[in-house]
Design an enzyme around this catalytic site. Structure first.
Site, PDB file in Angstrom:
ATOM      1  N   ASN A 294     -15.265  28.645  -3.951  1.00 51.70           N
ATOM      2  CA  ASN A 294     -15.532  28.085  -2.623  1.00 51.70           C
ATOM      3  C   ASN A 294     -14.968  26.669  -2.541  1.00 51.70           C
ATOM      4  OD1 ASN A 294     -16.498  27.433  -0.102  1.00 51.70           O
ATOM      5  ND2 ASN A 294     -18.416  28.542  -0.392  1.00 51.70           N
TER       6      ASN A 294
ATOM      7  N   GLU B 129     -14.222  44.444   8.375  1.00 50.46           N
ATOM      8  CA  GLU B 129     -15.274  44.237   7.363  1.00 50.46           C
ATOM      9  C   GLU B 129     -16.652  44.197   8.029  1.00 50.46           C
ATOM     10  OE1 GLU B 129     -17.241  41.270   6.057  1.00 50.46           O
ATOM     11  OE2 GLU B 129     -16.037  39.531   6.615  1.00 50.46           O
TER      12      GLU B 129
ATOM     13  N   VAL C  23     -23.728  28.247   4.051  1.00 50.67           N
ATOM     14  CA  VAL C  23     -23.462  29.154   5.172  1.00 50.67           C
ATOM     15  C   VAL C  23     -22.651  30.318   4.623  1.00 50.67           C
ATOM     16  CG1 VAL C  23     -23.490  27.364   6.963  1.00 50.67           C
ATOM     17  CG2 VAL C  23     -21.323  27.988   5.853  1.00 50.67           C
TER      18      VAL C  23
ATOM     19  N   HIS D 175     -18.901  35.267   6.057  1.00 51.27           N
ATOM     20  CA  HIS D 175     -18.621  36.511   6.775  1.00 51.27           C
ATOM     21  C   HIS D 175     -19.089  36.437   8.227  1.00 51.27           C
ATOM     22  CE1 HIS D 175     -17.497  38.718   3.111  1.00 51.27           C
ATOM     23  NE2 HIS D 175     -18.437  38.002   2.526  1.00 51.27           N
TER      24      HIS D 175
END
Lengths: 559, 559
Positions: free
Chosen positions: B234, B194, B365, B368
């Site tokens: 999340n 990714e 934050v 990724h």
């Protein structure tokens, strides 16, 4: 006379928004306008060209207006001038380049013959009734920018315009802190300060930093053509590109209508230092090798019709990308333009071009003061009253907070909205009665003929399309003579909609026949019935809600 | 049999775009899908709900498909599953939370009865024909995220899924570098990695950093209510809010449909550690003082119907803002959402609320990997072939460049586009024949019934509105029986359009009468004549170009 000895400060634009800056300052029978800008329409205003302030308050008080005093030549400070002058032909005061750019604008609107433009220079004072305005040099992303000191019988008002503090600017002349200090030392009644970068800590970098980056990129680019997109009005940025081009023996080509316009004005008025053979016409470009060329173009914001966007889509007539071109986007995406800019960058990379943009390299600095510079201004001026301006509510409130921390009495800090009227007398400042304010949408030739209803319809049409249903009836015979005919646009693929449309026809047919069989045939009632029935039917079949336009024609059938 | 001993890697989504990730991996008669995501429509697709990949290639090869292997439960990896299962009912493999979220989705589409969901855990291997898939733990912004090691007869393919390297994650379990090292040491044929954060240097901060910020804010907020908006998925972020709430004796209220859905799934499956009395129902909120409450809501992206947006507009039925509320936006605006997020922040500040967002404090934050983590992965796996994925072209090319610098042979790095087919044999890798790919738009119940023509019409309608012109004629008598009637929507204010519309009527009347007087009366010709005439007339008067819909009805008049 209640208002007789008061100063009135009335923002008609620029408060709780970015753009269309226009502030009215009044004392008794003398009224002046500080700036007269436009703003670009948001996503919620499809089809709109530009947005200008509602000036009904000015029209009502036109006999009092002594003139318009302009801080600098950006669109959000001058863009509404033609529209105001068409209604009230008042004199316009500004520095040389500022008026040069206003002139271009007035020419397009065919107002050059009647407009009264008055050039001023930094340090000069102009008397407008009982008010006296002085232009003071500041740094910004366009040359000839000013803040204004407006002397009134009750004290001095300072309006910052747009500014930053640059000790190594390209023109060589930093902001006139000396004169501001003098004014500050004599006492400032009210300071109106721009708030664009108030959320950023520290200082804004000097414009000359960008020149260093250009030098580095030019020195490393030995074989390739360089294409740089930036704002046409950023004359200092363009000066630095020209400097680098001359240093590294490249010819400069300009592309994009506004780039050519602004540059010819700037050059004519002496704001660009160019050696005789540096600039070449785009038609002569092919006489040179790639490493002998720099192209300066519009389109740093990904604007659909701009030069860079057309280049990136291979739709530019004269400029075709070459595999090893170096393309520099020397600008920061204005909020709302991020996707457009990304898409241009991706298109360029797709064509194997080397793209340099802000997040990768120091090829842009802001034209606005950051927190420490804003504090510097507050501390030099030490105003009694403070009005933060040019910003969204979060910017204005943050600027207000900083001013309070800098020691300004919290009751003397005013976060205004457009149309507010701050009245300052010898003894106090307080909020007066509001005046009309708002936004006027310009769409083609129409100024103000598109409002919320039209925009609501446009939004509805854009999301679900429409269905138009037409039926001709003979009222006397209680009979459908022709139709219903159904046309749709923006709703579904026509070829996939066969069953749906024949179903819709049946629904309408039945409803109209039922209505005709009733006692009292009312066209409005039939239309509303068609709308309700059809809406229910289409939603059940598609979960969509197109606009429905029923039209009924009355005819007398041949018997 | 040409393809007999080749692996084919075919991305149907996720290349040169962000979203709708779907990659096909094939060996002989065995085909698997890695992920099956959707994406949100861009500005150029008004009215569209979601966008999914074109799966005609899958439908054509349905007999070969052994299953779908899912890396994690984000919409861009699972959102298209219901649409694919409706056409091809194949087994779906994923970790517990991932399948829990897929289940919610299938329930809405009434597919729970027929779907074949298979739960796997990290370290587990699943055989799918001649392919064997292993799920390996990674860190990301949703629990239970995995990368996949796919063993094929020609070697191992590793797909990173979405990942970051977090040595102090909230679950306590960092990415399984040990197992990745083992796989790397045995040789990786191809790595698909990714590229979301490839433009950012350095490392992504640990999720626990946000917890420290929450602790600080909670400890400083003694009297006020705290409202935090974040992504419903999340779970670790929400766990940290719950931890802070318990530490500082606050009750937690959830608001927003997706927040309630995801949290109930996460709690049921054991992904949230909550003390028995921490969570309260929103209806019991008024039993507590402000300083005893934390509200966790949706809307961190400024979505128009979300809880936070409704709160900020004072349109939320149960949650009314209080002057001293502390509102935290614990998320980064996804590109394209910047203006919506700014507008929510401004609305909140307008209501005198204390707003904390990303640019002011460390309350978010990324999930990724940044450049150094991406390099870590490349250096652990040392793949023979490398395919960067999940990103715009600028991300893919940058990731490719990094891989080459890390020592991967430049001929073995493939920047693909959707529909490309990378064929890997024992000896080499090369591009095979492309397969059909593209985007399918979902609008209400319609899947694929809105295409470019409909979108073009919607755009046209949204910018200029429309005018519908209806006229009834008697062809035999060559006479206008009724009309022309003109209706406009989204064009101009009706009340200001009087002269314009009567002028338009005259134009149409004349044109139709002229046509009727001609020899050969053709309806299509008349329509096109009306369109041309009216377009010219309206543009000359307004500089606008509305869509023109002429409708002609044929009737026989009463004689």
């Amino acid at each position: 006379m209640k208002n007789s000895n008061k100063i009135r400060i009335v923002p008609l634009g620029g408060m709780r928004e970015v753009g269309k800056n226009l502030t009215v300052i009044e004392y008794r029978d003398d009224l002046i306008l500080v700036d007269c800008g436009m703003t670009f329409p948001g996503d919620e205003m499809p089809g709109i060209d530009i947005v200008i302030p509602d000036i009904s308050y000015l029209v009502k008080n036109k006999h009092k207006i002594r003139g318009m005093v302009i801080t600098h030549g950006h669109e959000d400070h001058i863009g509404a001038i033609p529209y105001v002058l068409k209604k009230i032909n008042i004199p316009v005061y500004g520095t040389k380049l500022t008026l040069g750019l206003i002139q271009n604008k007035l020419k397009e609107h065919r107002l050059l013959g009647t407009a009264k433009l008055k050039t001023v220079s930094h340090g000069q004072k102009v008397r407008l009734g009982k008010l006296e305005v002085e232009w003071i040099r500041v740094n910004h992303s366009i040359p000839d920018s000013s803040c204004l000191a407006i002397k009134t019988p009750l004290g001095t008002i300072v309006h910052s315009g747009d500014f930053k503090v640059d000790f190594t600017p390209i023109s060589g002349k930093p902001i006139d802190l000396n004169r501001l200090g003098e004014i500050g030392s004599r006492g400032v009644l009210c300071y109106m300060g721009e708030s664009t970068n108030v959320l950023r800590p520290g200082y804004t970098m000097s414009e000359s930093r960008v020149g260093e980056t250009f030098d580095r990129i030019f020195s490393q680019t030995r074989r390739s053509r360089i294409i740089i997109a930036t704002f046409a009005s950023n004359v200092h940025r363009i000066q630095q590109i020209i400097n680098a081009a001359e240093k590294f023996n490249r010819k400069v080509v300009l592309s994009g209508r506004s780039m050519l316009n602004v540059m010819s004005t700037a050059q004519r008025l002496g704001y660009l230092q160019v050696k005789p053979n540096t600039m070449i016409d785009i038609r002569d470009m092919n006489k040179y090798n790639p490493h002998q060329l720099v192209l300066i173009t519009t389109g740093s914001q990904g604007e659909p019709m701009s030069a860079l966007t057309r280049i990136s889509n291979d739709e530019h007539r004269q400029i075709k990308l070459r595999q090893d071109d170096v393309v520099i986007l020397s600008a920061h995406p204005i909020p709302g333009n991020e996707n457009a800019v990304s898409s241009v960058i991706n298109n360029l990379i797709e064509r194997n071009v080397n793209v340099i943009y802000e997040s990768l390299s120091e090829i842009h600095v802001s034209g606005h003061a950051c927190q420490e510079e804003l504090k510097m201004m507050l501390s030099i001026l030490q105003p009694k009253y403070f009005v933060p301006c040019h910003g969204e509510i979060r910017h204005l409130k943050k600027h207000a907070e900083i001013a309070k921390k800098m020691g300004i009495n919290k009751d003397n800090v005013f976060v205004l909205e457009n149309g507010d009227c701050l009245e300052i007398s010898q003894s106090e400042a307080r909020m007066g009665k509001k005046v009309p304010s708002g936004q006027v949408l310009v769409d083609g030739l129409g100024v103000g003929d598109v409002g919320s209803v039209v925009l609501k319809d446009r939004k509805h049409l854009s999301e679900d399309g429409l269905i138009s249903v037409v039926v001709a009836i003979d009222k006397e015979k209680k009979k459908i003579v022709s139709g219903p005919d159904i046309i749709s646009r923006g709703f579904v693929y026509v070829k996939e909609s066969g069953n749906l449309m024949s179903g819709a026809k049946k629904v309408v047919l039945k409803k109209v026949q039922d209505s005709l069989n009733g006692r009292n045939i009312q066209f409005n009632q039939i239309k509303s019935d068609i709308r309700d029935e059809l809406r229910g039917y289409l939603f059940s079949k598609t979960k969509r809600n197109p606009m429905i336009l029923p039209i009924i024609m009355e005819v007398k059938e041949n018997s």
